[in-house]
Design a protein around this motif. Structure first.
Motif, PDB file in Angstrom:
ATOM      1  N   SER B 374       0.831  -1.203   0.000  1.00 16.05           N
ATOM      2  CA  SER B 374       0.000   0.000   0.000  1.00 16.05           C
ATOM      3  C   SER B 374       0.867   1.254   0.000  1.00 16.05           C
ATOM      4  CB  SER B 374      -0.919  -0.040   1.220  1.00 16.05           C
ATOM      5  OG  SER B 374      -1.624   1.156   1.336  1.00 16.05           O
ATOM      6  N   MET B 375       1.857   1.295   0.895  1.00 17.22           N
ATOM      7  CA  MET B 375       2.669   2.527   0.953  1.00 17.22           C
ATOM      8  C   MET B 375       3.512   2.698  -0.308  1.00 17.22           C
ATOM      9  SD  MET B 375       5.612   1.945   3.866  1.00 17.22           S
ATOM     10  CE  MET B 375       4.792   1.132   5.196  1.00 17.22           C
ATOM     11  N   ALA B 376       3.928   1.564  -0.880  1.00 22.07           N
ATOM     12  CA  ALA B 376       4.712   1.660  -2.119  1.00 22.07           C
ATOM     13  C   ALA B 376       3.843   2.209  -3.248  1.00 22.07           C
ATOM     14  CB  ALA B 376       5.266   0.292  -2.486  1.00 22.07           C
ATOM     15  N   LEU B 377       2.589   1.714  -3.335  1.00 23.30           N
ATOM     16  CA  LEU B 377       1.694   2.184  -4.401  1.00 23.30           C
ATOM     17  C   LEU B 377       1.279   3.638  -4.185  1.00 23.30           C
ATOM     18  CD1 LEU B 377      -0.543  -0.986  -4.880  1.00 23.30           C
ATOM     19  CD2 LEU B 377       0.969   0.012  -6.584  1.00 23.30           C
ATOM     20  N   GLN B 384      10.502   4.566  -2.649  1.00 22.54           N
ATOM     21  CA  GLN B 384      10.464   5.998  -2.982  1.00 22.54           C
ATOM     22  C   GLN B 384      11.420   6.780  -2.083  1.00 22.54           C
ATOM     23  OE1 GLN B 384       7.628   4.201  -2.607  1.00 22.54           O
ATOM     24  NE2 GLN B 384       6.475   4.424  -4.503  1.00 22.54           N
ATOM     25  N   GLN B 385      11.488   6.376  -0.818  1.00 22.90           N
ATOM     26  CA  GLN B 385      12.365   7.064   0.127  1.00 22.90           C
ATOM     27  C   GLN B 385      13.825   6.906  -0.307  1.00 22.90           C
ATOM     28  OE1 GLN B 385      11.063   8.926   2.548  1.00 22.90           O
ATOM     29  NE2 GLN B 385      13.152   9.638   2.872  1.00 22.90           N
ATOM     30  N   GLN B 386      14.157   5.688  -0.744  1.00 24.54           N
ATOM     31  CA  GLN B 386      15.526   5.410  -1.175  1.00 24.54           C
ATOM     32  C   GLN B 386      15.870   6.241  -2.415  1.00 24.54           C
ATOM     33  OE1 GLN B 386      16.035   1.280  -2.086  1.00 24.54           O
ATOM     34  NE2 GLN B 386      17.836   1.131  -0.765  1.00 24.54           N
ATOM     35  N   ALA B 391      18.359  10.920  -5.126  1.00 23.53           N
ATOM     36  CA  ALA B 391      18.166  12.121  -5.941  1.00 23.53           C
ATOM     37  C   ALA B 391      18.631  13.359  -5.179  1.00 23.53           C
ATOM     38  CB  ALA B 391      16.703  12.266  -6.335  1.00 23.53           C
ATOM     39  N   ALA B 392      18.310  13.406  -3.880  1.00 25.74           N
ATOM     40  CA  ALA B 392      18.680  14.561  -3.067  1.00 25.74           C
ATOM     41  C   ALA B 392      20.206  14.647  -2.926  1.00 25.74           C
ATOM     42  CB  ALA B 392      18.036  14.455  -1.688  1.00 25.74           C
ATOM     43  N   PRO B 437       9.609   6.712  -8.860  1.00 22.79           N
ATOM     44  CA  PRO B 437       9.849   5.497  -9.653  1.00 22.79           C
ATOM     45  C   PRO B 437       8.593   5.063 -10.413  1.00 22.79           C
ATOM     46  CG  PRO B 437       9.851   5.003  -7.296  1.00 22.79           C
ATOM     47  CD  PRO B 437       9.784   6.473  -7.425  1.00 22.79           C
ATOM     48  N   ALA B 438       8.825   4.437 -11.558  1.00 23.64           N
ATOM     49  CA  ALA B 438       7.685   3.987 -12.385  1.00 23.64           C
ATOM     50  C   ALA B 438       6.901   2.914 -11.642  1.00 23.64           C
ATOM     51  CB  ALA B 438       8.209   3.430 -13.701  1.00 23.64           C
ATOM     52  N   LEU B 439       5.621   2.809 -11.995  1.00 25.27           N
ATOM     53  CA  LEU B 439       4.744   1.842 -11.321  1.00 25.27           C
ATOM     54  C   LEU B 439       5.271   0.417 -11.478  1.00 25.27           C
ATOM     55  CD1 LEU B 439       2.118   1.383  -9.741  1.00 25.27           C
ATOM     56  CD2 LEU B 439       0.934   1.203 -11.914  1.00 25.27           C
TER      57      LEU B 439
END
Lengths: 234, 474
Positions: B374-377, B384-386, B391-392, B437-439
């Protein structure tokens, strides 16, 4: 129609039925008498397929209940001591629902007639069952059993909760079933009712059928004496 | 016969008001969660827009002409507000969504905080996801625990069987009814709150979001169906409703409370992370004394000065055509980054081992599976955090390098304190842009969770099939 051959049921170390041999013929009403724990309900439950016998056979119309349960059940109608119905449905809806499960489909009028014949007041037919007394539920149960047109009727204290008038009507119904050639096995404590409607009477004690008699060979008083005599002996 | 039995169940559900009560309770809970998260995210979005504009304007209108001073002045970057973060805030409440960019200072994103694995499994705030993950299964349990035991204990089962319904048909009819009812309730809830999320104006909607919502709907439907099927199975084998309720609430406790905490605890115990203080101390020592402990900062700087003088064929630093100080600053930055990368790699490998424990546990626990999926979607998961961290870090390094290089090669000389850059240079540095990131990548990263949900669905169906054959009235 109904046959128990050396029917035995053990619950752990307790033997509820000891090699019971019993036959109920077409058109016969067989009443099983006996105190609590005598094995009456266990016998009925073996024929219903609710419990599996430890040994022996229970046959309905020649069909072994343990082997061909669903086929055997097609020939059985059943009225328990307390008929439990769906409280959120009306008496009529319950009857239509349970009868439809057998594959029957009749008109609303037909089912209404059945309920009235079973003794249910007309104004109660479309009331939710949660407002019914035990006797009223019992009457719906009788209507369900009648509607099935089964050749075998298994009854476990069916008149429990019925008023005297309804009980008499029920006796008439049983006689009608008998005349139609159906076999009736009724477990009951009611010696009077048994003497009134039965063709044959059996007395059970400690899982054994200790005596069996033709109902018309005894009067109420004699039957009561026989029963009490057997209950006194160990 | 299925139709008859299922119709009877529907009639019961509606006439006893059980279904409307569950639906209304769920909608109420979701409404409270939605109101809370929506007002918070609307505020966050407003603040973030204002802060973004403010910091960008501040940056573009910097008073200083010295790029290295500008690097010290730094700026802030923000993770974009994900549309579905209102549905599942995931790791965001723990990891945060903003970070500071500054010379010499490795911010928490550039050097990720040492996050213990249990941050993923603790109770979060009241979100739509947490209600669907934790409370809706409880509703299902309370609704289904008595589904078969009630027929057994009330005596209606006997009559059903005698009238021709088999245990198999009765159980499957109940499964059909409860599965349909629960999924309809779930769908109604999502149909009410998802559009509310989509049109709440926190972010724009694209096809990926819609597909993510579809995936979420399927995932939650499977998750709830697992509870429905297991509740019916337990109800069929339990002696009475009380026993059934005890077993089911026990399962809920183990899955939703015990395993997530126990698993995280075991992972952290077997593979502990160093403390933030210890880690920082080691990093600072490595920067000062060299990664091998034998090349102090001064020695490294002297080597670079000598190499630069040699490269430009001069003998003194004031003869250089470039600004040596800026080159030294950038070299120091590069070295520090190398040290951070080494230590971060160690930390990341420990976190990755801890996550592996979670993955294995998710195979035994559908709650963990739906939580991660759920959190990934919703764009608030670990993947996403990684990516945001990377990116940061990349942005920060480019940002500082660009400023130092401008100072080094843009025309200033060593120790020249009068050289300045104009505002156009600052404006030429692009703002931070984060591409989620892409789905497909997200789904690929969550294959264990998807497998777990499917596995439990299959197990539940098989259990129901087996129990349907053997469930009796005795």
């Amino acid at each position: 129609m109904l046959q128990a051959i050396a029917l035995t049921k053990q619950f752990g170390r307790h033997t509820a039925l000891h090699a019971l041999d019993l036959t109920v013929q077409k058109g016969e009403i067989f009443c099983l008498l006996g105190p609590n724990g005598a094995g009456k309900t266990t016998t009925v439950n073996c024929f219903l397929g609710f419990i599996t016998p430890t040994s022996g056979r229970a046959l309905v119309n020649g069909i072994d209940v343990a082997q061909q349960l669903s086929q055997a059940r097609q020939h059985i109608a059943y009225i328990p001591e307390t008929v439990m119905l769906y409280a959120h449905m009306t008496g009529l809806e319950n009857l239509v629902f349970f009868d439809s499960l057998t594959g029957n489909h009749h008109t609303r009028e037909h089912y209404t007639t059945l309920l009235i014949s079973a003794g249910l007041q007309e104004n109660a037919i479309n009331r939710r069952v949660k407002t019914y007394s035990k006797g009223m539920r019992q009457k719906v149960g009788i209507a369900i059993a009648t509607a099935k047109h089964a050749q075998v009727l298994l009854l476990d204290e069916p008149t429990s909760g019925l008023d005297p008038h309804a009980s008499n009507e029920f006796s008439d119904l049983l006689r009608r079933f008998s005349e139609e050639g159906r076999a009736v096995l009724m477990a009951t404590h009611d010696l009077y009712r048994a003497r009134e409607v039965a063709s044959r009477i059996g007395i059970m004690k400690n899982g054994r059928l200790i005596t069996e008699m033709e109902a018309d060979t005894v009067d109420h008083y004699t039957l009561e004496n026989i029963y009490m005599e057997h209950m006194r002996t160990v | 016969m299925y139709l008859l039995l299922t119709t009877k169940e529907w009639l019961g559900g509606l006439r006893t008001y059980a279904l409307p009560a569950v639906l209304l309770s769920l909608l109420l809970l979701l409404g409270i969660a939605f109101a809370g998260t929506h007002s918070r995210s609307a505020q966050v979005k407003k603040n973030r827009l204002a802060a973004n504009a403010h910091f960008r304007q501040q940056w573009e209108q910097l008073k200083t002409g010295d790029p290295h001073s500008a690097a010290h002045f730094g700026t802030y970057i923000f993770k974009p507000v994900m549309l579905l973060s209102n549905f599942d805030s995931g790791l965001e409440p723990v990891t945060g969504t903003s970070m500071r960019i500054e010379a010499h200072v490795q911010h928490s994103m550039a050097a990720p905080a040492l996050r213990p694995v249990d941050i993923y499994t603790r109770f979060g705030g009241l979100t739509i996801a947490s209600i669907l993950q934790l409370f809706f299964p409880l509703f299902i349990i309370f609704g289904c625990y008595d589904s078969y035991t009630q027929e057994k204990t009330s005596g209606t089962l006997g009559l059903l069987l005698i009238q021709g319904a088999s245990q198999n048909i009765i159980l499957k009819s109940k499964a059909r009814y409860y599965l349909t009812a629960v999924n309809i309730i779930l769908l109604i809830s999502l149909l009410i709150y998802m559009p509310a999320l989509l049109f709440s104006g926190t972010s724009s909607t694209d096809n990926t979001t819609l597909i993510s919502i579809l995936c979420l709907t399927v995932a939650y439907s499977i998750y709830c169906s697992i509870f429905v099927l297991l509740a019916i199975v337990v109800s069929a084998i339990a002696k009475n409703g009380r026993q059934s309720l005890l077993i089911l609430t026990g399962c809920w406790l183990v899955w939703n409370i015990l395993i997530p905490r126990l698993g995280a605890g075991i992972a952290a115990e077997l593979h502990p992370l160093p403390s933030q203080y210890q880690q920082q101390e080691k990093i600072e020592k490595a920067i000062k004394m060299g990664i091998n402990g034998h090349s102090p900062k001064e020695e490294r700087q002297q080597q670079l000065i000598d190499a630069t003088l040699k490269q430009y064929h001069v003998e003194r630093t004031d003869q250089l055509p470039i600004n040596l100080n800026a080159i030294l600053l950038q070299a120091s930055e590069d070295y520090a980054q190398m040290v951070y990368d080494i230590y971060n790699a160690k930390t990341d490998s420990i976190i990755s081992i801890q996550n592996r424990y979670n993955n294995y546990l998710a195979l035994a626990d559908p709650y963990l599976a739906i939580r991660h999926l759920s959190m990934a979607l919703c764009g608030t998961g670990y993947i996403q955090q990684q990516q945001l961290d990377n990116a940061a870090r990349q942005y920060r390094n480019d940002f500082i390098r660009r400023l130092n290089n401008e100072l080094a090669y843009g025309g200033s000389k060593t120790d020249d304190s009068h050289w300045k850059v104009n505002a156009a240079f600052y404006q030429s540095i692009p703002p931070f842009h984060y591409q989620t990131p892409a789905l497909s990548q997200v789904l690929k990263s969550q294959w264990v969770m998807i497998a777990s949900l499917l596995l439990w669905l299959i197990i539940s169906i098989c259990l129901l099939q087996i129990i349907a054959q053997y469930a009796g009235i005795e």
